[in-house]
Design an enzyme around this catalytic site. Structure first.
Site, PDB file in Angstrom:
ATOM      1  N   GLU A 159      28.936  17.340  -9.439  1.00  0.00           N
ATOM      2  CA  GLU A 159      29.955  16.740 -10.308  1.00  0.00           C
ATOM      3  C   GLU A 159      29.300  16.266 -11.606  1.00  0.00           C
ATOM      4  OE1 GLU A 159      32.904  12.799 -10.058  1.00  0.00           O
ATOM      5  OE2 GLU A 159      32.161  13.747  -8.228  1.00  0.00           O
ATOM      6  N   GLU A 203      33.901   9.213 -18.016  1.00  0.00           N
ATOM      7  CA  GLU A 203      34.851   8.245 -17.458  1.00  0.00           C
ATOM      8  C   GLU A 203      35.045   7.069 -18.408  1.00  0.00           C
ATOM      9  OE1 GLU A 203      33.908   8.568 -12.745  1.00  0.00           O
ATOM     10  OE2 GLU A 203      32.311   7.825 -14.049  1.00  0.00           O
TER      11      GLU A 203
END
Length: 245
Positions: free
Chosen positions: A134, A138
């Site tokens: 991943e 964010e």
């Protein structure tokens, strides 16, 4: 299919990554890449390319993904955190295809509210029949003047890095991205390289994903969620550029 996208809470040590180095210049299409350029806009739901998540993610995600929270308005994707009779609901949108090394970009505006996350990332994991790799961008809604970068390689994370933007991301659309190479990941803000990581880089192609959600049990990371609903993150477009062979 249920995707567990666990995102480790920040620790003090996680804010200072040993992988930081002087950022590289931004790649130029046609020189750093082979000319393969895929722009995905959001005038409508392209069901042949994208899918809407429709399940509870559990763990720190205090909401249930529902397609009702993925809307298309004025050429933009709107992912909303809301509430129904069963509890909080949230939105997640993902590609059906998997993408490997290359440049990933998004033009977006995150939610400004404590306890929530607005994100853009690549992900693959056990639900896809692979290891968990991943790469994250964010926005933690309690302070949208900064952005968090992170990545996981075979489930191993703790690569968090906070970048101070110099503006409030929730007040307008900006372009964020990362160039994923075999031995490094470089993150960008409005076309400028701002951070590079070199340690234990993931290598498994992943889906391009976006979501907006409210957390639970991670107040040290996100701050307590105040229960506010009908709040939305907006996405104008995403793009992927394949590297030169």
């Amino acid at each position: 299919m249920k995707s567990i996208i666990s995102i480790a809470a920040l620790s003090v040590l996680g804010l200072i990554s040993k992988t930081m180095a002087a950022p590289a210049p931004a790649p130029v299409p046609g020189t750093a890449w082979n000319g393969s350029h895929d722009v995905m806009d959001f005038n409508y739901h392209e069901s042949n390319r994208f899918e809407m998540s429709n399940w509870p993610n559990g763990e720190m995600f205090n909401c249930r993904w529902t397609p009702n929270n993925d809307k298309f308005e004025n050429g933009k994707l709107k992912l909303t955190i809301d509430r129904d009779g069963s509890g909080y609901t949230c939105g997640e949108y993902r590609t059906k295809n998997y993408y490997g090394y290359g440049m990933f970009q998004v033009n977006m505006k995150p939610i400004k509210n404590p306890g929530v996350v607005s994100s853009f990332f690549t992900y693959t994991g056990p639900s896809d029949g692979t290891k968990w790799d991943e790469i994250d961008i964010e926005f933690l809604g309690y302070d949208t003047t900064k952005v968090q970068f992170n990545y996981y390689t075979n489930g191993q994370g703790h690569h968090e890095h906070i970048h101070y933007l110099g503006f409030d991301a929730s007040q307008g659309f900006h372009t964020y991205g990362f160039f994923w190479a075999r031995n490094s990941i470089t993150w960008y803000v409005d076309g400028t390289a701002v951070y590079t990581a070199y340690d234990n880089i993931p290598d498994t192609p992943g889906k391009i994903m976006m979501n907006a959600w409210n957390g639970i049990g991670v107040d040290d990371w996100l701050r307590p969620f105040n229960g506010r609903t009908n709040i939305s993150a907006y996405y104008d477009w995403v793009s992927y550029d394949a590297p030169r062979n």
